[in-house]
Motif scaffolding. Structure first.
Motif, mmCIF file in Angstrom:
data_model
loop_
_atom_site.group_PDB
_atom_site.id
_atom_site.type_symbol
_atom_site.label_atom_id
_atom_site.label_comp_id
_atom_site.label_asym_id
_atom_site.label_seq_id
_atom_site.Cartn_x
_atom_site.Cartn_y
_atom_site.Cartn_z
ATOM 1 N N LEU A 101 -7.807 7.461 -6.511
ATOM 2 C CA LEU A 101 -7.716 8.894 -6.245
ATOM 3 C C LEU A 101 -8.778 9.240 -5.205
ATOM 4 N N VAL A 102 -8.330 9.806 -4.095
ATOM 5 C CA VAL A 102 -9.233 10.157 -2.998
ATOM 6 C C VAL A 102 -9.470 11.660 -3.030
ATOM 7 N N PRO A 103 -10.690 12.105 -3.347
ATOM 8 C CA PRO A 103 -10.978 13.544 -3.391
ATOM 9 C C PRO A 103 -11.205 14.108 -1.990
ATOM 10 N N LEU A 137 0.860 -1.183 0.000
ATOM 11 C CA LEU A 137 0.000 0.000 0.000
ATOM 12 C C LEU A 137 0.898 1.236 0.000
ATOM 13 N N ILE A 138 0.723 2.098 -0.994
ATOM 14 C CA ILE A 138 1.537 3.305 -1.127
ATOM 15 C C ILE A 138 0.628 4.525 -1.027
ATOM 16 N N LEU A 139 0.959 5.438 -0.115
ATOM 17 C CA LEU A 139 0.200 6.672 0.086
ATOM 18 C C LEU A 139 0.979 7.829 -0.517
ATOM 19 N N LEU A 140 0.314 8.655 -1.325
ATOM 20 C CA LEU A 140 1.008 9.706 -2.063
ATOM 21 C C LEU A 140 0.200 10.997 -2.069
ATOM 22 N N THR A 141 0.878 12.102 -1.763
ATOM 23 C CA THR A 141 0.332 13.442 -2.024
ATOM 24 C C THR A 141 1.409 14.253 -2.728
ATOM 25 N N ILE A 142 1.030 14.983 -3.748
ATOM 26 C CA ILE A 142 1.965 15.862 -4.465
ATOM 27 C C ILE A 142 1.142 16.796 -5.343
ATOM 28 N N GLY A 143 1.666 17.977 -5.606
ATOM 29 C CA GLY A 143 1.018 18.920 -6.512
ATOM 30 C C GLY A 143 0.657 20.254 -5.891
ATOM 31 N N GLY A 144 0.438 20.272 -4.582
ATOM 32 C CA GLY A 144 0.033 21.520 -3.942
ATOM 33 C C GLY A 144 1.079 22.609 -4.051
ATOM 34 N N ASN A 145 2.345 22.245 -3.925
ATOM 35 C CA ASN A 145 3.407 23.246 -4.028
ATOM 36 C C ASN A 145 3.585 23.725 -5.463
ATOM 37 N N ALA A 172 -7.910 11.292 6.602
ATOM 38 C CA ALA A 172 -7.709 9.876 6.905
ATOM 39 C C ALA A 172 -9.022 9.106 6.801
ATOM 40 N N GLN A 173 -10.104 9.693 7.292
ATOM 41 C CA GLN A 173 -11.404 9.036 7.223
ATOM 42 C C GLN A 173 -11.818 8.799 5.774
ATOM 43 N N ARG A 174 -11.564 9.773 4.912
ATOM 44 C CA ARG A 174 -11.922 9.633 3.500
ATOM 45 C C ARG A 174 -11.086 8.521 2.844
ATOM 46 N N ILE A 175 -9.809 8.438 3.195
ATOM 47 C CA ILE A 175 -8.952 7.386 2.633
ATOM 48 C C ILE A 175 -9.429 6.010 3.086
ATOM 49 N N ILE A 176 -9.767 5.884 4.353
ATOM 50 C CA ILE A 176 -10.256 4.597 4.866
ATOM 51 C C ILE A 176 -11.551 4.204 4.157
ATOM 52 N N GLN A 177 -12.415 5.161 3.913
ATOM 53 C CA GLN A 177 -13.660 4.873 3.195
ATOM 54 C C GLN A 177 -13.375 4.343 1.789
ATOM 55 N N TYR A 215 -3.604 8.051 -4.173
ATOM 56 C CA TYR A 215 -3.236 9.448 -4.375
ATOM 57 C C TYR A 215 -4.356 10.326 -3.823
ATOM 58 N N THR A 216 -4.001 11.193 -2.889
ATOM 59 C CA THR A 216 -4.983 12.111 -2.301
ATOM 60 C C THR A 216 -4.964 13.413 -3.081
ATOM 61 N N GLY A 217 -6.121 13.805 -3.574
ATOM 62 C CA GLY A 217 -6.230 15.006 -4.391
ATOM 63 C C GLY A 217 -5.972 16.283 -3.610
ATOM 64 N N LEU A 218 -6.044 17.401 -4.323
ATOM 65 C CA LEU A 218 -5.760 18.698 -3.711
ATOM 66 C C LEU A 218 -7.032 19.396 -3.261
ATOM 67 N N TYR A 219 -6.857 20.380 -2.395
ATOM 68 C CA TYR A 219 -7.933 21.265 -1.956
ATOM 69 C C TYR A 219 -7.428 22.693 -2.069
ATOM 70 N N ASN A 220 -8.314 23.647 -1.973
ATOM 71 C CA ASN A 220 -7.924 25.055 -2.017
ATOM 72 C C ASN A 220 -7.758 25.568 -0.590
ATOM 73 N N PRO A 221 -6.514 25.741 -0.128
ATOM 74 C CA PRO A 221 -6.326 26.187 1.253
ATOM 75 C C PRO A 221 -6.675 27.658 1.465
ATOM 76 N N PHE A 222 -6.878 28.386 0.355
ATOM 77 C CA PHE A 222 -7.159 29.818 0.445
ATOM 78 C C PHE A 222 -8.614 30.131 0.125
#
Length: 273
Positions: free
Chosen positions: A234-236, A135-143, A265-270, A195-202
């Motif tokens: 892909l987890v939104p 199982l590989i967990l990945l986030t990238i793209g926000g920067n 984490a809850q969304r990934i588990i779902q 892969y966990t998708g991005l959100y708008n922090p602003f």
């Protein structure tokens, strides 16, 4: 065996030549025993196992997790230090009844997709933890998308930039993400890749609320890249930070806080169970 005539020249009598050959053979044997070659060093540090070292976590007796990417996977912004990764590991154990082992968390603060691609290309030390995982967990793209905003804020600006500047970074960053996924699959073709998708922090900043369109565009690109991989998910999470975002964003106004990471984490588990 290398002929002795190529190693030694007869400088004296036959007895002297024999003595030199014996001494040379002893020294060569001792060199093999005492000196570790680069190939042997690599094998010692990262033993290559068979295909079963990866595999599908759902069929495995033990879930082995490797996490990599940027500050989201590192857990920046969570004062408890847990981030989403530790919660996912614990919840997976509870939901599946299986032992869960974290092989490594290779996340780096501030990392972009291009930089992760370069790491995977040049740092052979990453291959072992990726290969061992099921199982590989990945986030990238926000920067990639929001670095101009962050740099403007560090320079004392308001961070109000043209949304088109954010959108302009998407094509090259998406190419880097595609290359990252390809390299991960070359190392481990069988593990489940989340892969966990991005959100708008602003989102709470009116001038940057339009950045949500760029974030959605990125998430669409990521979905297209991962869509052909039957073992990728892909987890939104964009919707998690659209409403009451102030409740789930850390004091740096960029990363999730502890509650935000729990929601991720809850969304990934779902998605996995």
């Amino acid at each position: 065996m290398i002929p002795s005539g190529k190693l030694w020249r007869v400088l004296g009598t036959t007895a002297l030549a024999s003595t030199l050959l014996l001494a040379g053979g002893f020294a060569y044997a001792m060199h093999d025993l005492l000196v570790v070659t680069p190939a042997a060093q690599q094998t010692e540090q990262a033993p290559v196992k068979s295909v079963e070292s990866g595999g599908n976590f759902q069929q495995a007796e033990e879930i082995r997790v490797t996490a990599l990417g940027d500050s989201l996977t590192k857990g920046t912004g969570d004062n408890s230090g847990r981030g989403y990764v530790k919660t996912v590991l614990e919840r997976l154990g509870e939901e599946t009844g299986k032992p869960v082992q974290q092989i490594n968390n290779l996340a780096v603060n501030g990392l972009t997709a291009a930089e992760l691609d370069e790491m995977l290309r040049n740092d052979k030390g990453l291959e072992y933890p990726i290969r061992e995982a099921n199982l590989i967990l990945l986030t990238i793209g926000g920067n990639d998308l929001f670095r101009p905003v962050l740099e403007a804020r560090e320079d004392g600006g308001s961070g109000d930039i043209d949304i088109e500047e954010i959108e302009a970074t998407i094509p090259s960053a998406a190419d880097s993400l595609r290359s990252v996924i390809t390299k991960i699959r070359q190392i481990n073709p069988d593990a489940t890749l989340v892969y966990t998708g991005l959100y708008n922090p602003f989102y709470d900043i009116p001038e940057l609320r339009g950045g949500s369109a760029a974030v959605q565009q990125w998430n669409d690109e990521a979905y297209e890249i991962l869509g052909t991989d039957e073992r990728a998910v892909l987890v939104p999470i964009m919707d998690l930070f659209q409403q009451r975002s102030a409740d789930y964003i850390a004091s740096d106004q960029f990363h999730p806080n502890q509650q935000g990471y729990q929601r991720i984490a809850q969304r990934i588990i779902q998605a996995l169970t």
